[in-house]
Design an enzyme around this catalytic site. Structure first.
Site, PDB file in Angstrom:
ATOM      1  N   HIS A   1       0.831  -1.210   0.000  1.00 14.89           N
ATOM      2  CA  HIS A   1       0.000   0.000   0.000  1.00 14.89           C
ATOM      3  C   HIS A   1       0.862   1.255   0.000  1.00 14.89           C
ATOM      4  O   HIS A   1       2.066   1.200   0.220  1.00 14.89           O
ATOM      5  CB  HIS A   1      -0.920   0.019   1.232  1.00 14.89           C
ATOM      6  CG  HIS A   1      -0.166   0.157   2.524  1.00 14.89           C
ATOM      7  ND1 HIS A   1       0.580  -0.872   3.067  1.00 14.89           N
ATOM      8  CD2 HIS A   1      -0.007   1.208   3.357  1.00 14.89           C
ATOM      9  CE1 HIS A   1       1.149  -0.465   4.184  1.00 14.89           C
ATOM     10  NE2 HIS A   1       0.824   0.800   4.389  1.00 14.89           N
TER      11      HIS A   1
ATOM     12  N   ASP B   1       0.487   4.870   2.031  1.00 11.10           N
ATOM     13  CA  ASP B   1      -0.334   5.342   3.159  1.00 11.10           C
ATOM     14  C   ASP B   1      -1.372   6.373   2.727  1.00 11.10           C
ATOM     15  O   ASP B   1      -1.045   7.337   2.023  1.00 11.10           O
ATOM     16  CB  ASP B   1       0.546   5.969   4.250  1.00 11.10           C
ATOM     17  CG  ASP B   1       1.331   4.916   5.021  1.00 11.10           C
ATOM     18  OD1 ASP B   1       0.943   3.739   5.002  1.00 11.10           O
ATOM     19  OD2 ASP B   1       2.338   5.290   5.654  1.00 11.10           O
TER      20      ASP B   1
ATOM     21  N   HIS C   1       4.688   0.146   0.370  1.00 12.85           N
ATOM     22  CA  HIS C   1       5.404  -0.623   1.389  1.00 12.85           C
ATOM     23  C   HIS C   1       4.518  -1.728   1.943  1.00 12.85           C
ATOM     24  O   HIS C   1       3.296  -1.726   1.737  1.00 12.85           O
ATOM     25  CB  HIS C   1       5.961   0.283   2.495  1.00 12.85           C
ATOM     26  CG  HIS C   1       4.930   1.112   3.198  1.00 12.85           C
ATOM     27  ND1 HIS C   1       4.385   2.244   2.642  1.00 12.85           N
ATOM     28  CD2 HIS C   1       4.346   0.970   4.409  1.00 12.85           C
ATOM     29  CE1 HIS C   1       3.510   2.763   3.490  1.00 12.85           C
ATOM     30  NE2 HIS C   1       3.451   2.010   4.572  1.00 12.85           N
TER      31      HIS C   1
ATOM     32  N   ARG D   1       5.335   6.194  14.637  1.00 14.03           N
ATOM     33  CA  ARG D   1       5.248   6.731  13.269  1.00 14.03           C
ATOM     34  C   ARG D   1       4.723   8.155  13.282  1.00 14.03           C
ATOM     35  O   ARG D   1       3.748   8.446  13.981  1.00 14.03           O
ATOM     36  CB  ARG D   1       4.305   5.883  12.420  1.00 14.03           C
ATOM     37  CG  ARG D   1       4.310   6.301  10.959  1.00 14.03           C
ATOM     38  CD  ARG D   1       3.263   5.575  10.151  1.00 14.03           C
ATOM     39  NE  ARG D   1       1.967   6.221  10.291  1.00 14.03           N
ATOM     40  CZ  ARG D   1       0.831   5.771   9.754  1.00 14.03           C
ATOM     41  NH1 ARG D   1       0.833   4.659   9.042  1.00 14.03           N
ATOM     42  NH2 ARG D   1      -0.305   6.400   9.921  1.00 14.03           N
TER      43      ARG D   1
HETATM   44  C1  OGA Z   1       2.761   2.072   8.455  1.00 17.25           C
HETATM   45  C2  OGA Z   1       3.153   0.752   7.992  1.00 17.25           C
HETATM   46  C3  OGA Z   1       4.961  -0.782   8.204  1.00 17.25           C
HETATM   47  C4  OGA Z   1       5.634  -1.575   9.281  1.00 17.25           C
HETATM   48  O1  OGA Z   1       3.053   2.391   9.622  1.00 17.25           O
HETATM   49  O2  OGA Z   1       2.192   2.846   7.671  1.00 17.25           O
HETATM   50  O3  OGA Z   1       2.706   0.331   6.966  1.00 17.25           O
HETATM   51  O4  OGA Z   1       6.546  -2.328   8.914  1.00 17.25           O
HETATM   52  N1  OGA Z   1       4.044   0.119   8.740  1.00 17.25           N
HETATM   53  O5  OGA Z   1       5.266  -1.455  10.446  1.00 17.25           O
HETATM   54 MN    MN Z   2       1.738   2.024   5.870  1.00 19.81          MN
END
Ligand code: OGA
Ligand code: MN
Length: 286
Positions: A112, A114, A264, A280
């Site tokens: 995806h 974000d 990702h 994050r």
């Molecule tokens: C996010 C996500 C990836 C991870 O926080 O947007 O996709 O590896 N995380 O935690």
């Molecule tokens: Mn993500």
């Protein structure tokens, strides 16, 4: 001035930058270096050994654009994943404290970009690893410039000019969002955006493929069958190993990506090997 050095993480994709300490405010030369590197590295930057506080993390984020701080109020379903006193910090974790999830478990366990469903989609995200399992829990990144460049000319010609609808509802049907939004499909279906299938990045000027298996519902100019098949082809193509950097986390890694030219995927294979906990932040376009 701090002395920065860099190395590639993958061929023409990703850069590790060393010689910087995010626990202190940065000087403008270093900020410019990193901002330029973010564009040059096709969206993925890594900084090791950054034992930073939430305050440091928020300050770091502010060097790249606006700092998103509406999560705790914008979406009641996800609000409790934000850190107490830090509405800018989203917690990603499988851990439970007194039976309560510390953060969002299984965030992004599918390809995806974000918030692709947001017409004001944030440019990027910055993750800080606070606890990592002894094995597994990697994050994979796809370089969507390389994915576009590698398409044949007839395919590029067909895709240029098409648009796709991206929606949270699509993710509720397909991904770990199902858990949080069960019975709330109405709410999720209000969150949607239309983006070009080939998106020109506002900073690099380069064309990137912009469809993803998490949120892309359909290509609007094609029939349903055509859209389903073309999207499946593009998902398969853009996740080819040739376009992927797979990040194996170390404690206090800080890693950032660019949603406009990367997808990702969080690999959720670690749970028998310890806990995972990351902070994050979200970078709004400046
Ligand atoms: C996010 C996500 C990836 C991870 O926080 O947007 O996709 O590896 N995380 O935690
Ligand atoms: Mn993500």
């Amino acid at each position: 001035m701090q002395k920065l050095s860099s190395r590639s993480l993958a061929p023409d994709f990703g850069m590790e930058i060393s010689g910087i300490d995010f626990s202190k405010p940065l000087e403008s030369d270093d900020i410019n270096f990193i901002r330029n590197a973010w564009v040059k590295a096709s969206g993925v930057l890594l900084f090791r050994g950054q034992d930073i506080t939430p305050q440091d993390h928020v300050r770091l984020t502010s060097y790249f654009g606006g700092v998103y701080d509406k999560g705790a109020t914008a979406n009641p379903v996800l609000a409790h994943y934000y850190a107490d006193g830090f509405p800018q910090i989203y917690r990603v974790s499988n851990k439970k404290i007194n039976g309560k999830p510390l953060g969002r478990e299984d965030a992004g366990t599918y390809w995806h970009s974000d918030s692709a469903w947001d017409p004001a989609q944030p440019r990027g995200s910055i993750l800080h690893a606070i606890e990592i399992p002894s094995a597994g829990g990697d994050t994979m990144f796809a370089n969507m410039y390389q994915a576009y460049d590698a398409l044949s000319e007839p395919m590029k010609k067909m895709l240029d000019g098409l648009t796709a609808e991206h929606s949270l509802a699509a993710a509720v049907l397909r991904t770990s969002y199902a858990k949080e939004f069960s019975g709330k499909l109405d709410e999720a279906s209000k969150k949607n955006a239309i983006w070009p299938v080939v998106r020109t990045h506002p900073y690099s000027g380069r064309k990137a493929l912009f469809v993803n298996p998490g949120f892309t519902a359909r290509i609007l100019e094609l029939s349903q069958t055509e859209s389903d098949v073309v999207l499946e082809l593009l998902f398969k193509h853009s996740t080819s190993p040739e376009f992927i950097y797979r990040h194996s986390w170390q404690l206090h890694d800080v890693l950032m990506w660019d949603n406009y030219c990367n997808m990702h995927y969080a690999v959720a294979n670690y749970k028998a090997h310890g806990d995972r906990f990351l902070h994050r932040t979200t970078v709004l376009p400046d």
